[in-house]
Design a protein around this motif. Structure first.
Motif, PDB file in Angstrom:
ATOM      1  N   GLY A   1       0.787  -1.241   0.000  1.00  0.00           N
ATOM      2  CA  GLY A   1       0.000   0.000   0.000  1.00  0.00           C
ATOM      3  C   GLY A   1       0.814   1.283   0.000  1.00  0.00           C
ATOM      4  N   ALA A   2       2.048   1.227   0.460  1.00  0.00           N
ATOM      5  CA  ALA A   2       2.843   2.446   0.544  1.00  0.00           C
ATOM      6  C   ALA A   2       3.731   2.666  -0.680  1.00  0.00           C
ATOM      7  N   ILE A   3       3.656   1.757  -1.659  1.00  0.00           N
ATOM      8  CA  ILE A   3       4.555   1.882  -2.819  1.00  0.00           C
ATOM      9  C   ILE A   3       3.869   1.546  -4.149  1.00  0.00           C
TER      10      ILE A   3
ATOM     11  N   THR B   1       2.568  12.767  -1.416  1.00  0.00           N
ATOM     12  CA  THR B   1       2.371  13.152  -0.021  1.00  0.00           C
ATOM     13  C   THR B   1       1.777  11.994   0.779  1.00  0.00           C
ATOM     14  N   SER B   2       2.338  11.765   1.956  1.00  0.00           N
ATOM     15  CA  SER B   2       1.733  10.857   2.935  1.00  0.00           C
ATOM     16  C   SER B   2       1.368  11.689   4.142  1.00  0.00           C
ATOM     17  N   GLY B   3       0.113  11.603   4.579  1.00  0.00           N
ATOM     18  CA  GLY B   3      -0.292  12.450   5.702  1.00  0.00           C
ATOM     19  C   GLY B   3      -1.205  11.724   6.667  1.00  0.00           C
TER      20      GLY B   3
ATOM     21  N   ALA C   1       9.302   8.070  -4.688  1.00  0.00           N
ATOM     22  CA  ALA C   1       8.702   9.162  -3.916  1.00  0.00           C
ATOM     23  C   ALA C   1       7.674   8.608  -2.935  1.00  0.00           C
ATOM     24  N   ASP C   2       6.860   7.649  -3.396  1.00  0.00           N
ATOM     25  CA  ASP C   2       5.813   7.063  -2.561  1.00  0.00           C
ATOM     26  C   ASP C   2       6.437   6.367  -1.342  1.00  0.00           C
ATOM     27  N   ALA C   3       7.376   5.462  -1.611  1.00  0.00           N
ATOM     28  CA  ALA C   3       7.999   4.712  -0.523  1.00  0.00           C
ATOM     29  C   ALA C   3       8.763   5.653   0.415  1.00  0.00           C
ATOM     30  N   LEU C   4       9.451   6.635  -0.162  1.00  0.00           N
ATOM     31  CA  LEU C   4      10.250   7.547   0.677  1.00  0.00           C
ATOM     32  C   LEU C   4       9.365   8.451   1.530  1.00  0.00           C
ATOM     33  N   ALA C   5       8.192   8.820   1.023  1.00  0.00           N
ATOM     34  CA  ALA C   5       7.302   9.672   1.827  1.00  0.00           C
ATOM     35  C   ALA C   5       6.869   8.916   3.080  1.00  0.00           C
ATOM     36  N   THR C   6       6.516   7.648   2.910  1.00  0.00           N
ATOM     37  CA  THR C   6       6.127   6.833   4.069  1.00  0.00           C
ATOM     38  C   THR C   6       7.336   6.632   4.990  1.00  0.00           C
ATOM     39  N   ALA C   7       8.482   6.293   4.388  1.00  0.00           N
ATOM     40  CA  ALA C   7       9.699   6.050   5.186  1.00  0.00           C
ATOM     41  C   ALA C   7      10.082   7.290   5.997  1.00  0.00           C
TER      42      ALA C   7
HETATM   43 MG    MG Z   1       3.917   5.961   0.432  1.00  0.00          MG
END
Ligand code: MG
Ligand code: ADP
Length: 327
Positions: A163-165, A233-235, A277-283
């Motif tokens: 889900g985060a990537i 963005t992850s928020g 970007a997706d994985a790094l935002a969560t990380a």
């Molecule tokens: Mg993510």
């Protein structure tokens, strides 16, 4: 005199025609996949966008945890046996392991035993018990994923959740598909993941809003300019609930299974690849502001904008190139 006027008129009309041929119409197609709204806006034939949505659906059927028979579903139901997956799935898992490595495990796709305990849609909210989460945390460890070519082996009892990537991967794939169909100008949104192709047809940059952490969905707090590349963005406002004065959200700490407790409200990552970007935002969110920013600064051509719950904004050293503005 009259003839000159007529020749002029003909040339003018020919010119109009050529311009119409050079600039295709702005078209938008909307879909719903991976539990989020997908909006594709591009200057091309409508059919191209419909084809792109179909393409995106193919990836969802590989990477979704809940669609029976997907690669992820088969991995999670293999009881410790090796599973042959599509090269797409293998690539997403390979990148996930890379991000786990550079984030000290703050990013971990084996989060699933904990993430399934959190139901952010339940009304009234239901908190998992500390005991349940402790048991789940025992089953979270990215180092136990074995990936050899396109073969994945996961110890029995463990589960993965992309889900985060996955949305990032799909955004990149759809963007590549559209460019392959000749699209030179587009802005694509996969939930919080934005990816731009080129500029607007007049050459000006795309404007991308960053969600206001305290306002209804769609209201921006910051705006930035994008000419190709991705903004993710992850928020804590996306999925979560307030319970007895505490915000419980979907960005989980793999060490505990609880939401990552820190002062951040959102992390936006800016880089070419939407998957990274997706994985790094969560990380970066789970790492928290200090370590998260250090991770971003260590990476080439990667910037971040962190918004604290008190609405203060922190930008990485190169984020100025995106002309970040307050709305
Ligand atoms: Mg993510
Ligand atoms: P979304 O854009 O759908 O909100 P995010 O990229 O913000 O997704 O990632 C959150 C999702 O990723 C969660 O819903 C969960 O499935 C999973 N997840 C939560 N915490 C982690 C983590 N620490 N590492 C990897 N995946 C996580």
């Amino acid at each position: 005199m009259k003839r000159i006027f007529l020749i002029g008129l003909v040339l003018f009309l020919l010119g109009l025609n050529a311009a119409a041929g050079a600039a295709p119409n702005r078209e938008t197609a909307i879909g719903f996949q991976l539990d989020t709204v997908i909006t594709l806006t591009a200057y091309c034939d409508r059919q191209v966008l419909e084809d792109a949505l179909a393409e995106s659906g193919r990836y969802e059927r590989l990477l979704s945890r809940t669609i029976e028979g997907s690669d992820v579903w088969r991995i999670n139901h293999a009881e410790g046996k090796p599973v042959e997956v599509d090269s797409v799935t293998a690539e997403v898992i390979r990148t996930s392991l890379e991000i786990s490595g550079i984030s000290e495990g703050a990013f971990d796709i084996t989060i699933a035993p904990a993430s399934v305990l959190w139901d952010f849609k339940a009304d009234p909210p239901r908190l998992p018990s500390a005991k349940e989460l402790d048991a789940a945390a025992q089953k979270i460890n990215w180092r136990l994923i074995e990936l050899d070519g396109n073969t994945v082996c996961l110890p029995a009892g463990m589960m993965i959740d992309l889900g985060a990537i996955a949305k990032g991967y799909i955004a990149d794939a759809v963007s590549a598909y559209l460019r392959g169909r000749g699209v030179e100008s587009a802005i694509l949104s996969f939930g919080g993941n934005i990816i731009c192709i080129g500029t607007k047809p007049d050459g000006s940059p795309w404007k991308v809003g960053i969600q206001d952490i305290d306002r209804p969905s769609g209201e921006a707090m910051l705006a930035l300019e994008c000419t190709g590349g991705s903004v993710v963005t992850s928020g804590i406002y996306e999925r979560g609930f307030d319970f007895e004065g505490v915000r419980y959200h979907h960005l989980l700490d793999p060490a505990t299974g609880w939401p990552a407790w820190n002062d951040l409200a959102s992390v936006t990552v800016l880089t070419d690849s939407s998957m990274y970007a997706d994985a790094l935002a969560t990380a970066a969110f789970v790492l928290g502001e200090e370590k998260g920013m250090r991770l971003i600064e260590s990476l080439k051509d990667t910037e971040a904008i962190l918004i604290r719950r008190d609405r203060t904004v922190l930008c990485s050293s190169g984020a100025g190139a995106y002309h970040v503005q307050t709305r």
